[in-house]
Design a protein around this motif. Structure first.
Motif, PDB file in Angstrom:
ATOM      1  N   GLN A 171       0.839  -1.191   0.000  1.00 43.66           N
ATOM      2  CA  GLN A 171       0.000   0.000   0.000  1.00 43.66           C
ATOM      3  C   GLN A 171       0.877   1.245   0.000  1.00 43.66           C
ATOM      4  OE1 GLN A 171      -2.368   0.746   3.501  1.00 43.66           O
ATOM      5  NE2 GLN A 171      -1.026  -0.435   4.833  1.00 43.66           N
ATOM      6  N   PHE A 172       0.289   2.351  -0.452  1.00 43.25           N
ATOM      7  CA  PHE A 172       1.024   3.614  -0.469  1.00 43.25           C
ATOM      8  C   PHE A 172       0.937   4.221   0.919  1.00 43.25           C
ATOM      9  CE2 PHE A 172       2.907   6.832  -3.352  1.00 43.25           C
ATOM     10  CZ  PHE A 172       3.133   7.817  -2.408  1.00 43.25           C
ATOM     11  N   GLU A 173       1.973   3.951   1.701  1.00 44.47           N
ATOM     12  CA  GLU A 173       2.019   4.345   3.102  1.00 44.47           C
ATOM     13  C   GLU A 173       3.347   5.066   3.298  1.00 44.47           C
ATOM     14  OE1 GLU A 173       0.776   1.169   5.963  1.00 44.47           O
ATOM     15  OE2 GLU A 173       2.786   1.531   6.742  1.00 44.47           O
ATOM     16  N   LEU A 174       3.304   6.384   3.448  1.00 39.52           N
ATOM     17  CA  LEU A 174       4.518   7.183   3.564  1.00 39.52           C
ATOM     18  C   LEU A 174       4.681   7.629   5.016  1.00 39.52           C
ATOM     19  CD1 LEU A 174       6.707   8.463   1.601  1.00 39.52           C
ATOM     20  CD2 LEU A 174       5.318  10.526   1.671  1.00 39.52           C
ATOM     21  N   THR A 175       5.710   7.110   5.695  1.00 37.90           N
ATOM     22  CA  THR A 175       5.948   7.528   7.076  1.00 37.90           C
ATOM     23  C   THR A 175       6.799   8.799   7.055  1.00 37.90           C
ATOM     24  OG1 THR A 175       7.927   6.137   7.252  1.00 37.90           O
ATOM     25  CG2 THR A 175       5.839   5.163   7.944  1.00 37.90           C
ATOM     26  N   ILE A 176       6.468   9.737   7.930  1.00 36.43           N
ATOM     27  CA  ILE A 176       7.114  11.048   7.908  1.00 36.43           C
ATOM     28  C   ILE A 176       7.483  11.482   9.321  1.00 36.43           C
ATOM     29  CG2 ILE A 176       6.759  13.505   7.377  1.00 36.43           C
ATOM     30  CD1 ILE A 176       4.702  12.316   5.195  1.00 36.43           C
ATOM     31  N   ASP A 177       8.684  12.028   9.454  1.00 40.95           N
ATOM     32  CA  ASP A 177       9.160  12.535  10.737  1.00 40.95           C
ATOM     33  C   ASP A 177       9.820  13.887  10.452  1.00 40.95           C
ATOM     34  OD1 ASP A 177      10.406  13.090  13.105  1.00 40.95           O
ATOM     35  OD2 ASP A 177      11.370  11.133  13.332  1.00 40.95           O
TER      36      ASP A 177
END
Length: 232
Positions: A171-177
């Motif tokens: 899935q298109f799952e973009l983790t961001i910090d």
């Protein structure tokens, strides 16, 4: 009769394979593909497109030669072939957007595995259906090239000084910090030190923590700020 039947079957199979090769627009050999892609992107009637394409291809050269392994390169070449044969009048734009992302994504603080996950997800998505691929690639370009997660009217959510991850092939799952900014024509609101996940399919951001301040109004950030809850 049997031998003749087998011979006809073999000839038919051979012709089928030969015609499949003959119909390929791009070479599947890495160096030849690069040259053919550069020539294709330079074929636009728009001078602006040609100039932008030349700049992108120049930056793409180093990435293409040293970053992508053979399996990834094969995937990229195959996806360009599919975009050319199945995108109709949008083929040029789709290939351009795809190559812009492929060129930029290795420098987007993602690990090589994350880049491979994005490629594999994109490959599976396009093999399943070409419906919506124009919008999907335009969104990928916005995210990975312009660092814009989502835009509506004059407002857009952008990423600043952020670390990204793409942990799944499914899935298109973009983790961001990092810092998330809501930017409009006259104003920008920052949420600093936040973490979250952006889901493209739902255009949905799920975040935890962070700090929003009003230093843009010349009010010291240590005087007026909001610390966001653990989940928002």
């Amino acid at each position: 009769g049997m031998k003749k039947g087998i011979l006809i079957a073999i000839c038919t199979l051979f012709l089928g394979v030969a015609s499949a090769f003959a119909q390929a627009f791009f070479s599947s050999e890495k160096n030849a593909f690069y040259d053919e892609l550069a020539a294709y992107l330079n074929s636009s009637t728009s001078k602006q497109n040609r100039e932008e394409a030349a700049a992108v291809m120049q930056d793409f050269r180093g990435v293409w030669d040293s970053y992508y392994d053979d399996r990834e390169a094969d995937m990229i070449m195959r996806l360009c072939e599919s975009l050319h044969s199945k995108s109709g009048g949008n083929a040029y734009t789709n290939i351009f957007h795809f190559i812009e992302v492929v060129q930029k994504i290795p420098t987007a603080s993602l690990t090589h595995r994350d880049v491979n996950n994005w490629l594999s997800y994109t490959d599976a998505k396009m093999q399943k259906s070409m419906n919506g691929v124009d919008k999907y690639l335009a969104s990928c370009r916005s995210i990975f090239v312009d660092k814009v997660l989502s835009a509506k009217g004059n407002s857009k959510w952008t990423l600043r000084d952020a670390l990204w991850g793409f942990p799944s092939k499914d899935q298109f799952e973009l983790t961001i910090d990092g810092t998330l900014a809501l930017v409009s024509q006259k104003d920008a609101s920052l949420i600093k030190n936040t973490k979250g996940v952006y889901y493209l399919d739902r255009n949905c951001w799920e975040g935890t923590g962070g700090r929003a301040d009003w230093s843009r109004f010349d009010i010291p950030s240590d005087k007026v700020f909001v610390t966001l809850p653990d989940y928002y």
